[in-house]
Motif scaffolding. Structure first.
Motif: not given
Length: 785
Positions: A274, A364, A461
């Motif tokens: 992330g 994340i 991502l």
């Protein structure tokens, strides 16, 4: 020949079989005629002896082999013909399944990227994280030294390590102003993300260079002697158009020169999910790449992540035990002469988290795992609704096919065989729906990423429709096909042949259970109601969070975060710079007032003081002495809109030469002074000649400064001008109260700072509503969907 017969079904194969059967039958008749029977009698006798010709054909075909596969191909051909004859039904059913399967695939692709995918490195299952700051930072306590480490700790750990084959450390960089010979890197993809890594970083992970080479431990051992960098494939593509001549090219990072020596493979994004890294620096070049920062020699600066590769045959449990034996010994060596006995005791009692590093570090993962699992349950309900819908369509369609099923049963077809035929149709529909669902998933995944980010800019991502996602889609399609196909198929073949074969005015069969159809309708209503209630609860939660009383006035509040250290300011310069910027920002048209704070509101940074002694209070546990703190400018509470409940706030006259004052929040006042007035009481910080004495002059309302859900922590505020920070961690924050919409002054604030010093980095300019909106992004992800 078997494959040829199955997939081509040449007419000659069946003709040969028919001719062979006729030949055997003729020979049987001729034998009986020779025995003296008349030809009609011989024909009838041979027919009785020969038996069922159709059955003989089936037995013969099975002897050819792969009869089940042949039946499946025949069923598929028949199903395709049936679906082509009902185009409206086929389109509606495929679109229904595409919606349900596509939604599940989209959510699973995010779950796969956030929770399941391993790092694209050599043998990731042997990697172990030493400490897990991504998990700890999510707690109200704000993390601990046992999860982020100092460079002196890492050096001692590496020297005494006996459990890992090797261990690396990495830490994030501050603001990066990168320029090449052609242009600023900010022109292509924004400000790059950088990390400082030890020389063995790439060798421990097992990541070779796609182009050039990576660092060697020998060349980066001495601080300040290795001005080299490795860049990512994405950064190479965005800024250098994949030019092979990039190796050896110079770049200027925050005023210091570096040489590009390598490019990583395209699939490698770093060890933090992330937050893909663009540029890797040797950790020994930290002072050059981050001017004003010198973390290598400081044992009190905990900023490094650590990851090790286990030796062959060593389990993770053994590594955890070894780390928690070695860690306290290193802490004792580092802090035995610097930390108070109580602080050292608490530090030695902290357990170092040791966990699998196969999936890398990821904030994340900790932030969005629960919302994604909730979403997975929600879209599973959507799929069940779609299955019930298609099952209802199947039942309605079965009424028109009841005579067909009755005739097939009457001529000897088995019920199980017909169920298999109808299930083949259902599976074909669901597989076609799954294929269409992949298109929905591709679009839906990008939509979900935008919902996560709250803007059109996708979060960093890596989400792909890879093999695992395709396998999930195929499995979901098959399960869905069985769900909506099995019961209707079974109901369709349970017919009363006598009544079914009679012509009726409606042409419908009594064999199809109306009760089952009603059950499907009721189930759809129930599932839809569950979704409606869940969606309403999520939307209500989102509304509550977005309108929650945070303890200050959000309207017309602009927050500007400036990186003093990277700009080269320190010590006494910080005080002068702060006054100059306050004056400049006040002169912006539309600005009513400006103040400053060290940490700011929802900035992601915080200060924790664990050596405070409050007058009149005896701590019963170490945690009783731990309080959050912030240094704020004059009129801070009036400008941000936080009511002063008792006493006064921080004023202009609270300067270095005046008595030290402190303002505490309601929570701290209730904890330390439950039955007395805190005004005039003292807080003592430090020991010996460095001990500071603060007088409590006010109590302010509790403010949610870090998390909307978490309980408010005990917090005190000191006067910035009395005790200006000499070592701001991530920058200073300016709170601007405006008389017009705050967002309209964002660019003016940036220009004002740049006009003062073009090399002074502005880390962020946000309204209070935007910062709070970032804190509710999990709820927004669920509620908007």
């Amino acid at each position: 020949m078997r494959l040829w017969r199955i997939f081509r079904r040449l007419r000659s194969s069946d003709e040969d079989l028919d001719e062979e059967i006729r030949s055997h039958f003729r020979m049987a008749v001729q034998d009986r005629v020779k025995a003296g029977e008349t030809e009609p009698v011989a024909f009838r006798s041979a027919r009785r002896e020969f038996g069922n010709v159709g059955l003989i054909k089936e037995v013969t075909r099975e002897m050819w082999g792969w009869a089940s596969l042949e039946r499946l191909t025949n069923d598929l051909r028949y199903s395709m013909r049936v679906l082509r004859r009902s185009p409206a039904f086929t389109v509606v059913a495929i679109l229904s399944m595409a919606l349900g399967i596509g939604a599940n695939t989209a959510i699973f692709s995010l779950i796969d990227a956030v929770m399941l995918q391993s790092l694209p490195v050599r043998n990731p299952n042997r990697l172990v994280m030493v400490g897990d700051p991504m998990r700890y930072n999510a707690l109200s306590n704000g993390g601990g030294r046992a999860d982020l480490f100092s460079y002196p700790f890492y050096e001692r750990f590496l020297e005494r390590n006996r459990i890992f084959s090797d261990v690396y450390a990495s830490g994030r960089s501050e603001h990066l102003n990168v320029r090449t010979a052609r242009e600023s890197s900010a022109a292509a993809g924004g400000e790059p993300r950088g990390r400082f890594v030890t020389g063995n970083y790439f060798s421990v992970l097992g990541v070779p260079a796609l182009l050039g080479r990576t660092f060697t431990p020998a060349e980066v051992r001495v601080p300040g002697t290795a001005p080299v960098v490795v860049i990512s494939y994405g950064y190479w593509e965005r800024n250098f158009a994949r030019d092979p001549a990039v190796i050896g090219r110079k770049m200027i990072v925050n005023g210091s020169g570096f040489t590009i020596i390598g490019v990583t493979p395209p699939e490698f994004f770093g060890d933090i999910v992330g937050a893909p890294t663009d540029i890797w620096f040797p950790i020994t070049m930290e002072a050059q790449a981050n001017p004003g920062h010198d973390y290598l020699k400081s044992p009190d600066t905990s900023w490094l992540l650590m990851m090790g590769r286990l030796k062959p045959g060593v389990p993770q449990s053994q590594a955890a035990a070894a780390v928690n034996v070695l860690g306290p010994r290193i802490f004792r060596d580092i802090y035995k002469s610097k930390a108070p006995n109580e602080d050292l005791r608490q530090l030695l009692q902290k357990r170092i988290q040791v966990s699998s590093g196969a999936k890398g570090f990821s904030r994340i993962r900790h932030e969005f795992s629960a919302p994604l699992l909730i979403l997975m349950g929600i879209v599973a309900l959507v799929l069940l609704i779609c299955c019930a819908n298609v099952a209802n369509l199947q039942l309605a369609r079965a009424a028109r096919r009841s005579r067909e099923m009755g005739l097939r049963l009457a001529v000897g077809a088995g019920q199980v065989r017909l169920v298999c035929q109808l299930l083949t149709e259902s599976l074909l529909l669901s597989l076609l729906g799954g294929a269409a669902g992949l298109l929905f998933a591709f679009w839906g995944t990008h939509l979900l990423l935008r919902l996560v980010s709250g803007s059109d800019k996708l979060p960093p991502l890596e989400v792909h429709l890879d093999g695992s996602v395709l396998l999930f889609t195929a499995a979901a399609s098959i399960v869905a096909g069985l769900l909506f196909g099995l019961a209707p198929a079974w109901q369709t073949t349970r017919l009363d042949l006598v009544s079914n074969l009679k012509e009726s005015k409606s042409g419908q069969s009594e064999g199809v259970s109306k009760a089952f159809g009603k059950l499907l309708i009721v189930s759809q209503i129930v599932f839809s109601l569950m979704l409606l209630v869940a969606a309403g609860l999520f939307v209500r939660t989102l509304q509550n969070l977005e309108h929650i009383d945070v303890g200050y006035s959000r309207k017309g509040l602009l927050l500007v975060r400036v990186d003093f250290k990277t700009g080269g300011y320190k010590d006494a310069q910080i005080n002068r710079l702060t006054r100059d910027l306050l004056d400049r920002l006040r002169r912006i048209p539309g600005v009513q007032a400006v103040t400053v704070s060290e940490n700011g509101l929802f900035s992601g940074t915080d200060s924790t003081e664990d050596s405070d002694v409050v007058e009149g209070y005896t701590p019963h546990a170490y945690e009783d002495r731990v309080n959050r703190s912030d240094r704020v400018g004059p009129e801070y509470f009036q400008i941000v809109g936080t009511p002063v409940i008792l006493g006064r706030g921080i004023r202009q006259e609270d300067r270095e030469t005046s008595p030290k004052v402190v303002v505490i929040n309601e929570t701290m006042a209730r904890f330390y002074f439950p039955h007395s007035n805190p005004l005039g009481k003292h807080i003592f910080d430090g020991t010996g000649k460095d001990r500071l004495v603060y007088t409590i002059v006010g109590v302010v309302r509790d403010v949610k400064e870090r998390n909307l859900r978490a309980p408010v922590a005990r917090r005190f505020y000191t006067a910035f001008l009395q005790h200006p920070p000499t070592d701001p961690i991530d920058g200073m924050n300016f709170e601007i109260r405006t008389g017009i919409p705050a967002a309209s002054l964002a660019e003016a604030a940036r220009r004002s700072v740049a006009a003062y010093n073009a090399n002074l980095p502005v880390l962020s300019v946000s309204t209070a509503d935007e910062l709070i909106g970032n804190d509710v992004r999990q709820e927004r992800l669920v509620a908007r969907l």
